[in-house]
Design a protein around this motif. Structure first.
Motif, PDB file in Angstrom:
ATOM      1  N   ILE A   1       0.833  -1.210   0.000  1.00  0.00           N
ATOM      2  CA  ILE A   1       0.000   0.000   0.000  1.00  0.00           C
ATOM      3  C   ILE A   1       0.869   1.261   0.000  1.00  0.00           C
ATOM      4  CG2 ILE A   1      -1.990  -1.139   1.047  1.00  0.00           C
ATOM      5  CD1 ILE A   1      -1.170   0.223   3.730  1.00  0.00           C
ATOM      6  N   ASP A   2       2.153   1.097  -0.309  1.00  0.00           N
ATOM      7  CA  ASP A   2       3.101   2.208  -0.387  1.00  0.00           C
ATOM      8  C   ASP A   2       3.115   3.025   0.908  1.00  0.00           C
ATOM      9  OD1 ASP A   2       5.102   3.705  -1.624  1.00  0.00           O
ATOM     10  OD2 ASP A   2       3.662   5.173  -2.379  1.00  0.00           O
ATOM     11  N   ALA A   3       3.183   2.337   2.041  1.00  0.00           N
ATOM     12  CA  ALA A   3       3.141   3.022   3.335  1.00  0.00           C
ATOM     13  C   ALA A   3       4.370   2.756   4.205  1.00  0.00           C
ATOM     14  CB  ALA A   3       1.883   2.612   4.096  1.00  0.00           C
ATOM     15  N   GLU A   4       5.312   1.987   3.725  1.00  0.00           N
ATOM     16  CA  GLU A   4       6.478   1.649   4.557  1.00  0.00           C
ATOM     17  C   GLU A   4       7.228   2.903   4.997  1.00  0.00           C
ATOM     18  OE1 GLU A   4      10.010  -1.676   4.612  1.00  0.00           O
ATOM     19  OE2 GLU A   4       9.432  -0.849   2.672  1.00  0.00           O
ATOM     20  N   ARG A   5       7.293   3.902   4.137  1.00  0.00           N
ATOM     21  CA  ARG A   5       8.045   5.132   4.441  1.00  0.00           C
ATOM     22  C   ARG A   5       7.368   5.996   5.503  1.00  0.00           C
ATOM     23  NH1 ARG A   5       4.930   8.640   1.643  1.00  0.00           N
ATOM     24  NH2 ARG A   5       3.896   7.842  -0.197  1.00  0.00           N
ATOM     25  N   LEU A   6       6.131   5.647   5.887  1.00  0.00           N
ATOM     26  CA  LEU A   6       5.414   6.431   6.889  1.00  0.00           C
ATOM     27  C   LEU A   6       5.835   6.094   8.313  1.00  0.00           C
ATOM     28  CD1 LEU A   6       1.834   6.364   5.326  1.00  0.00           C
ATOM     29  CD2 LEU A   6       3.496   8.250   5.312  1.00  0.00           C
ATOM     30  N   PHE A   7       6.710   5.104   8.464  1.00  0.00           N
ATOM     31  CA  PHE A   7       7.113   4.657   9.792  1.00  0.00           C
ATOM     32  C   PHE A   7       8.628   4.676   9.932  1.00  0.00           C
ATOM     33  CE2 PHE A   7       3.034   2.735   8.834  1.00  0.00           C
ATOM     34  CZ  PHE A   7       2.294   3.130   9.933  1.00  0.00           C
ATOM     35  N   ASP A   8       9.091   5.224  11.048  1.00  0.00           N
ATOM     36  CA  ASP A   8      10.522   5.245  11.353  1.00  0.00           C
ATOM     37  C   ASP A   8      10.982   3.910  11.909  1.00  0.00           C
ATOM     38  OD1 ASP A   8      11.025   8.170  10.877  1.00  0.00           O
ATOM     39  OD2 ASP A   8       9.502   8.320  12.451  1.00  0.00           O
ATOM     40  N   VAL A   9      10.080   3.222  12.591  1.00  0.00           N
ATOM     41  CA  VAL A   9      10.411   1.976  13.287  1.00  0.00           C
ATOM     42  C   VAL A   9       9.321   0.953  12.997  1.00  0.00           C
ATOM     43  CG1 VAL A   9      10.570   0.923  15.600  1.00  0.00           C
ATOM     44  CG2 VAL A   9      11.718   3.098  15.127  1.00  0.00           C
ATOM     45  N   ARG A  10       9.733  -0.301  12.833  1.00  0.00           N
ATOM     46  CA  ARG A  10       8.790  -1.406  12.654  1.00  0.00           C
ATOM     47  C   ARG A  10       9.132  -2.492  13.665  1.00  0.00           C
ATOM     48  NH1 ARG A  10       9.931  -5.910  10.089  1.00  0.00           N
ATOM     49  NH2 ARG A  10      11.598  -4.884   8.950  1.00  0.00           N
ATOM     50  N   ILE A  11       8.183  -2.785  14.544  1.00  0.00           N
ATOM     51  CA  ILE A  11       8.299  -3.921  15.461  1.00  0.00           C
ATOM     52  C   ILE A  11       7.150  -4.851  15.086  1.00  0.00           C
ATOM     53  CG2 ILE A  11       8.306  -4.737  17.844  1.00  0.00           C
ATOM     54  CD1 ILE A  11      10.645  -2.885  17.354  1.00  0.00           C
ATOM     55  N   ASP A  12       7.468  -5.912  14.391  1.00  0.00           N
ATOM     56  CA  ASP A  12       6.432  -6.852  13.951  1.00  0.00           C
ATOM     57  C   ASP A  12       6.763  -8.240  14.475  1.00  0.00           C
ATOM     58  OD1 ASP A  12       8.539  -7.660  12.326  1.00  0.00           O
ATOM     59  OD2 ASP A  12       7.543  -7.125  10.444  1.00  0.00           O
ATOM     60  N   GLY A  13       6.045  -9.231  13.990  1.00  0.00           N
ATOM     61  CA  GLY A  13       6.267 -10.589  14.457  1.00  0.00           C
ATOM     62  C   GLY A  13       7.688 -11.066  14.233  1.00  0.00           C
ATOM     63  N   VAL A  14       8.291 -10.660  13.130  1.00  0.00           N
ATOM     64  CA  VAL A  14       9.674 -11.048  12.821  1.00  0.00           C
ATOM     65  C   VAL A  14      10.630 -10.418  13.826  1.00  0.00           C
ATOM     66  CG1 VAL A  14      11.512 -10.907  11.099  1.00  0.00           C
ATOM     67  CG2 VAL A  14       9.154 -11.371  10.376  1.00  0.00           C
ATOM     68  N   VAL A  15      10.517  -9.112  14.013  1.00  0.00           N
ATOM     69  CA  VAL A  15      11.404  -8.390  14.929  1.00  0.00           C
ATOM     70  C   VAL A  15      11.179  -8.870  16.365  1.00  0.00           C
ATOM     71  CG1 VAL A  15      12.000  -6.113  15.851  1.00  0.00           C
ATOM     72  CG2 VAL A  15      11.550  -6.389  13.401  1.00  0.00           C
ATOM     73  N   ALA A  16       9.931  -9.057  16.749  1.00  0.00           N
ATOM     74  CA  ALA A  16       9.634  -9.527  18.109  1.00  0.00           C
ATOM     75  C   ALA A  16      10.278 -10.883  18.368  1.00  0.00           C
ATOM     76  CB  ALA A  16       8.124  -9.601  18.330  1.00  0.00           C
ATOM     77  N   ARG A  17      10.187 -11.763  17.398  1.00  0.00           N
ATOM     78  CA  ARG A  17      10.803 -13.090  17.548  1.00  0.00           C
ATOM     79  C   ARG A  17      12.325 -12.968  17.656  1.00  0.00           C
ATOM     80  NH1 ARG A  17       8.073 -15.242  13.973  1.00  0.00           N
ATOM     81  NH2 ARG A  17       9.412 -14.829  12.179  1.00  0.00           N
ATOM     82  N   GLU A  18      12.934 -12.141  16.804  1.00  0.00           N
ATOM     83  CA  GLU A  18      14.389 -11.940  16.838  1.00  0.00           C
ATOM     84  C   GLU A  18      14.846 -11.395  18.186  1.00  0.00           C
ATOM     85  OE1 GLU A  18      15.049  -9.280  13.575  1.00  0.00           O
ATOM     86  OE2 GLU A  18      15.020 -10.892  12.077  1.00  0.00           O
ATOM     87  N   ARG A  19      14.062 -10.511  18.777  1.00  0.00           N
ATOM     88  CA  ARG A  19      14.440  -9.863  20.046  1.00  0.00           C
ATOM     89  C   ARG A  19      13.893 -10.585  21.270  1.00  0.00           C
ATOM     90  NH1 ARG A  19      13.736  -3.360  19.234  1.00  0.00           N
ATOM     91  NH2 ARG A  19      14.778  -3.165  17.228  1.00  0.00           N
ATOM     92  N   GLY A  20      13.091 -11.610  21.060  1.00  0.00           N
ATOM     93  CA  GLY A  20      12.502 -12.333  22.182  1.00  0.00           C
ATOM     94  C   GLY A  20      11.476 -11.525  22.945  1.00  0.00           C
ATOM     95  N   LEU A  21      10.706 -10.711  22.237  1.00  0.00           N
ATOM     96  CA  LEU A  21       9.701  -9.850  22.872  1.00  0.00           C
ATOM     97  C   LEU A  21       8.361 -10.557  22.940  1.00  0.00           C
ATOM     98  CD1 LEU A  21      10.490  -6.564  20.908  1.00  0.00           C
ATOM     99  CD2 LEU A  21      11.175  -7.104  23.257  1.00  0.00           C
ATOM    100  N   PRO A  22       7.774 -10.665  24.128  1.00  0.00           N
ATOM    101  CA  PRO A  22       6.432 -11.246  24.214  1.00  0.00           C
ATOM    102  C   PRO A  22       5.398 -10.286  23.626  1.00  0.00           C
ATOM    103  CG  PRO A  22       7.156 -10.510  26.374  1.00  0.00           C
ATOM    104  CD  PRO A  22       8.306 -10.293  25.432  1.00  0.00           C
ATOM    105  N   GLY A  23       4.319 -10.835  23.127  1.00  0.00           N
ATOM    106  CA  GLY A  23       3.277 -10.034  22.497  1.00  0.00           C
ATOM    107  C   GLY A  23       2.242  -9.525  23.485  1.00  0.00           C
ATOM    108  N   LYS A  24       1.221  -8.889  22.917  1.00  0.00           N
ATOM    109  CA  LYS A  24       0.121  -8.347  23.701  1.00  0.00           C
ATOM    110  C   LYS A  24      -0.588  -9.464  24.456  1.00  0.00           C
ATOM    111  CE  LYS A  24      -1.256  -6.703  19.675  1.00  0.00           C
ATOM    112  NZ  LYS A  24      -2.129  -6.196  18.628  1.00  0.00           N
ATOM    113  N   PRO A  25      -1.058  -9.206  25.646  1.00  0.00           N
ATOM    114  CA  PRO A  25      -1.249  -7.900  26.280  1.00  0.00           C
ATOM    115  C   PRO A  25      -0.019  -7.361  27.008  1.00  0.00           C
ATOM    116  CG  PRO A  25      -2.211  -9.571  27.678  1.00  0.00           C
ATOM    117  CD  PRO A  25      -1.704 -10.268  26.422  1.00  0.00           C
ATOM    118  N   ARG A  26       1.102  -8.058  26.913  1.00  0.00           N
ATOM    119  CA  ARG A  26       2.338  -7.504  27.487  1.00  0.00           C
ATOM    120  C   ARG A  26       2.748  -6.274  26.674  1.00  0.00           C
ATOM    121  NH1 ARG A  26       5.897 -11.473  29.889  1.00  0.00           N
ATOM    122  NH2 ARG A  26       7.311  -9.712  30.011  1.00  0.00           N
ATOM    123  N   PRO A  27       3.337  -5.277  27.286  1.00  0.00           N
ATOM    124  CA  PRO A  27       3.667  -4.039  26.588  1.00  0.00           C
ATOM    125  C   PRO A  27       5.022  -4.044  25.875  1.00  0.00           C
ATOM    126  CG  PRO A  27       4.151  -3.784  28.904  1.00  0.00           C
ATOM    127  CD  PRO A  27       3.513  -5.164  28.740  1.00  0.00           C
TER     128      PRO A  27
END
Length: 132
Positions: free
Chosen positions: A37-63
């Motif tokens: 949708i040509d929207a990638e440039r609208l964000f400075d940072v992306r934390i998605d399922g890939v990044v969360a898995r790489e960093r070991g970040l638990p998902g919602k409802p954890r912050p």
């Protein structure tokens, strides 16, 4: 894939105002969706399922994913806002001590979004000034 046009207008207005933005999603294909949708440039940072898995970040409802996005932006959570359509996201925004939590009611659950921590509920982010 059809974007929410009002939300895109809001994001463009926020960016034009010089504010930093992050996208937080549990999806592993967030980057591909944003590109489609040509929207990638609208964000400075992306934390998605890939990044969360790489960093070991638990998902919602954890912050943790929201807090990681704020850290990556160099912003204290208390000076940042969370925009979310899921009840667990409301809880994560509150648990992460974010300054403002906006519930986006796409499925008729405004009362539940408020009960789970939304400071304000909108049907589309354009209601917040995206037409500016």
């Amino acid at each position: 894939m059809e974007p929410y046009e009002g939300t895109l207008r809001y994001l463009h207005a926020v960016r034009a105002a010089g504010l930093a933005t992050a996208i937080v999603s549990s999806s592993a294909n967030t980057r591909e969706v944003l590109r489609s949708i040509d929207a990638e440039r609208l964000f400075d940072v992306r934390i998605d399922g890939v990044v969360a898995r790489e960093r070991g970040l638990p998902g919602k409802p954890r912050p943790d994913t929201y807090q990681a996005a704020a850290r990556d932006l160099g912003v204290e959570p208390s000076r940042a806002a969370v925009f979310e359509d899921a009840l667990a996201g409301m809880e994560a925004g509150r648990a992460g001590h974010f300054g403002y939590v906006v519930g986006v009611d796409r499925v008729g659950q405004a009362d539940a979004l408020r009960a789970h921590g939304a400071d304000r509920v909108v049907k589309d982010l354009a209601e917040l000034g995206g037409d500016a």
